[in-house]
Design a protein around this motif. Structure first.
Motif, PDB file in Angstrom:
ATOM      1  N   GLU A  36       0.830  -1.206   0.000  1.00 17.82           N
ATOM      2  CA  GLU A  36       0.000   0.000   0.000  1.00 17.82           C
ATOM      3  C   GLU A  36       0.864   1.255   0.000  1.00 17.82           C
ATOM      4  O   GLU A  36       0.587   2.219  -0.702  1.00 17.82           O
ATOM      5  CB  GLU A  36      -0.963  -0.013   1.194  1.00 17.82           C
ATOM      6  CG  GLU A  36      -2.058  -1.044   1.028  1.00 17.82           C
ATOM      7  CD  GLU A  36      -3.000  -1.132   2.214  1.00 17.82           C
ATOM      8  OE1 GLU A  36      -3.965  -1.895   2.127  1.00 17.82           O
ATOM      9  OE2 GLU A  36      -2.750  -0.436   3.232  1.00 17.82           O
ATOM     10  N   HIS A  74      -7.847  -0.704  -4.634  1.00 14.86           N
ATOM     11  CA  HIS A  74      -9.137  -0.021  -4.740  1.00 14.86           C
ATOM     12  C   HIS A  74      -8.928   1.414  -5.221  1.00 14.86           C
ATOM     13  O   HIS A  74      -7.979   2.081  -4.826  1.00 14.86           O
ATOM     14  CB  HIS A  74      -9.825   0.046  -3.374  1.00 14.86           C
ATOM     15  CG  HIS A  74     -10.447  -1.243  -2.951  1.00 14.86           C
ATOM     16  ND1 HIS A  74     -11.680  -1.663  -3.389  1.00 14.86           N
ATOM     17  CD2 HIS A  74      -9.977  -2.219  -2.125  1.00 14.86           C
ATOM     18  CE1 HIS A  74     -11.963  -2.836  -2.843  1.00 14.86           C
ATOM     19  NE2 HIS A  74     -10.937  -3.202  -2.080  1.00 14.86           N
ATOM     20  N   CYS A  76     -12.103   3.107  -5.470  1.00 15.61           N
ATOM     21  CA  CYS A  76     -13.400   3.646  -5.050  1.00 15.61           C
ATOM     22  C   CYS A  76     -13.206   4.454  -3.766  1.00 15.61           C
ATOM     23  O   CYS A  76     -12.207   4.287  -3.064  1.00 15.61           O
ATOM     24  CB  CYS A  76     -14.395   2.503  -4.805  1.00 15.61           C
ATOM     25  SG  CYS A  76     -13.915   1.342  -3.526  1.00 15.61           S
ATOM     26  N   ASN A  77     -14.173   5.340  -3.493  1.00 19.90           N
ATOM     27  CA  ASN A  77     -14.001   6.193  -2.317  1.00 19.90           C
ATOM     28  C   ASN A  77     -14.189   5.451  -0.992  1.00 19.90           C
ATOM     29  O   ASN A  77     -13.882   5.970   0.061  1.00 19.90           O
ATOM     30  CB  ASN A  77     -14.910   7.434  -2.391  1.00 19.90           C
ATOM     31  CG  ASN A  77     -16.355   7.054  -2.595  1.00 19.90           C
ATOM     32  OD1 ASN A  77     -16.703   5.871  -2.515  1.00 19.90           O
ATOM     33  ND2 ASN A  77     -17.197   8.022  -2.854  1.00 19.90           N
ATOM     34  N   LEU A  78     -14.664   4.190  -1.063  1.00 23.54           N
ATOM     35  CA  LEU A  78     -14.844   3.416   0.174  1.00 23.54           C
ATOM     36  C   LEU A  78     -13.516   2.908   0.729  1.00 23.54           C
ATOM     37  O   LEU A  78     -13.288   2.932   1.929  1.00 23.54           O
ATOM     38  CB  LEU A  78     -15.775   2.223  -0.062  1.00 23.54           C
ATOM     39  CG  LEU A  78     -17.221   2.560  -0.405  1.00 23.54           C
ATOM     40  CD1 LEU A  78     -17.992   1.287  -0.718  1.00 23.54           C
ATOM     41  CD2 LEU A  78     -17.867   3.310   0.747  1.00 23.54           C
ATOM     42  N   LYS A  79     -12.665   2.422  -0.202  1.00 24.50           N
ATOM     43  CA  LYS A  79     -11.412   1.786   0.252  1.00 24.50           C
ATOM     44  C   LYS A  79     -10.213   2.275  -0.540  1.00 24.50           C
ATOM     45  O   LYS A  79      -9.252   1.534  -0.743  1.00 24.50           O
ATOM     46  CB  LYS A  79     -11.520   0.265   0.093  1.00 24.50           C
ATOM     47  CG  LYS A  79     -12.562  -0.379   0.971  1.00 24.50           C
ATOM     48  CD  LYS A  79     -12.518  -1.881   0.771  1.00 24.50           C
ATOM     49  CE  LYS A  79     -13.439  -2.595   1.746  1.00 24.50           C
ATOM     50  NZ  LYS A  79     -13.459  -4.032   1.504  1.00 24.50           N
ATOM     51  N   TYR A  80     -10.254   3.497  -1.014  1.00 18.19           N
ATOM     52  CA  TYR A  80      -9.225   4.004  -1.928  1.00 18.19           C
ATOM     53  C   TYR A  80      -7.799   3.713  -1.444  1.00 18.19           C
ATOM     54  O   TYR A  80      -7.455   4.029  -0.299  1.00 18.19           O
ATOM     55  CB  TYR A  80      -9.398   5.508  -2.135  1.00 18.19           C
ATOM     56  CG  TYR A  80      -8.444   6.039  -3.176  1.00 18.19           C
ATOM     57  CD1 TYR A  80      -8.740   5.947  -4.523  1.00 18.19           C
ATOM     58  CD2 TYR A  80      -7.224   6.586  -2.800  1.00 18.19           C
ATOM     59  CE1 TYR A  80      -7.865   6.394  -5.479  1.00 18.19           C
ATOM     60  CE2 TYR A  80      -6.328   7.041  -3.755  1.00 18.19           C
ATOM     61  CZ  TYR A  80      -6.657   6.938  -5.098  1.00 18.19           C
ATOM     62  OH  TYR A  80      -5.776   7.375  -6.031  1.00 18.19           O
ATOM     63  N   SER A  82      -6.324   0.941  -0.779  1.00 20.94           N
ATOM     64  CA  SER A  82      -6.041  -0.308  -0.053  1.00 20.94           C
ATOM     65  C   SER A  82      -6.058  -1.489  -1.030  1.00 20.94           C
ATOM     66  O   SER A  82      -6.649  -1.417  -2.106  1.00 20.94           O
ATOM     67  CB  SER A  82      -7.033  -0.518   1.086  1.00 20.94           C
ATOM     68  OG  SER A  82      -8.328  -0.646   0.577  1.00 20.94           O
ATOM     69  N   ARG A  84      -6.891  -4.824  -2.930  1.00 19.13           N
ATOM     70  CA  ARG A  84      -8.126  -5.573  -3.175  1.00 19.13           C
ATOM     71  C   ARG A  84      -7.874  -7.036  -2.855  1.00 19.13           C
ATOM     72  O   ARG A  84      -7.453  -7.802  -3.708  1.00 19.13           O
ATOM     73  CB  ARG A  84      -8.554  -5.427  -4.639  1.00 19.13           C
ATOM     74  CG  ARG A  84      -9.140  -4.081  -4.972  1.00 19.13           C
ATOM     75  CD  ARG A  84      -9.811  -4.077  -6.337  1.00 19.13           C
ATOM     76  NE  ARG A  84      -8.890  -4.265  -7.427  1.00 19.13           N
ATOM     77  CZ  ARG A  84      -8.865  -5.345  -8.215  1.00 19.13           C
ATOM     78  NH1 ARG A  84      -9.704  -6.330  -8.036  1.00 19.13           N
ATOM     79  NH2 ARG A  84      -7.987  -5.435  -9.186  1.00 19.13           N
ATOM     80  N   CYS A  89     -14.075  -5.392  -7.300  1.00 16.18           N
ATOM     81  CA  CYS A  89     -14.889  -4.533  -6.428  1.00 16.18           C
ATOM     82  C   CYS A  89     -15.914  -3.815  -7.305  1.00 16.18           C
ATOM     83  O   CYS A  89     -15.556  -3.117  -8.254  1.00 16.18           O
ATOM     84  CB  CYS A  89     -13.993  -3.519  -5.709  1.00 16.18           C
ATOM     85  SG  CYS A  89     -14.941  -2.247  -4.833  1.00 16.18           S
ATOM     86  N   CYS A  92     -15.503   0.051  -7.380  1.00 19.85           N
ATOM     87  CA  CYS A  92     -14.411   0.483  -8.258  1.00 19.85           C
ATOM     88  C   CYS A  92     -14.837   0.360  -9.711  1.00 19.85           C
ATOM     89  O   CYS A  92     -14.612   1.270 -10.520  1.00 19.85           O
ATOM     90  CB  CYS A  92     -13.175  -0.402  -8.050  1.00 19.85           C
ATOM     91  SG  CYS A  92     -12.319  -0.127  -6.507  1.00 19.85           S
TER      92      CYS A  92
END
Ligand SMILES: [Zn+2]
Length: 98
Positions: A36, A74, A76-80, A82, A84, A89, A92
């Protein structure tokens, strides 16, 4: 060799295996953190390069996100940012298909 000493040896071995298992878990976590961190640094580097070359920000941004997603992270704004770990997802993907 008496039975008592065999039991002691097995118990000791069991304890060491338990310790190794905990250590392995910590190493796995460290690998995720390093991946990460590496991703964050790559993105930062990419932003700098884009700023220097004055690329078309919108299209290169979209390509960067696609590449980051394909590398397993990721966007997407949920898990940007991090990893996958659970495969594709939907959040995403819907973002990429906009
Ligand atoms: Zn996602």
């Amino acid at each position: 060799m008496d039975k008592q000493s065999l039991f002691v040896q097995v118990a000791n071995l069991e304890e060491r295996i338990g310790e190794l298992y905990v250590e392995l878990g910590a190493l796995k976590q460290k690998i995720v953190e390093l991946l990460e961190e590496n991703q964050r640094l790559s993105q930062e580097n990419e932003r700098w390069r884009n700023a220097v070359t004055h690329d078309d920000v919108l299209s290169s941004g979209r390509e960067n996100l696609r590449r980051i997603y394909d590398e397993g992270f990721h966007i997407c704004n949920l898990k940007y940012g991090s990893l996958r770990t659970e495969g594709e997802c939907l959040f995403c993907m819907s973002f990429l298909n906009k």
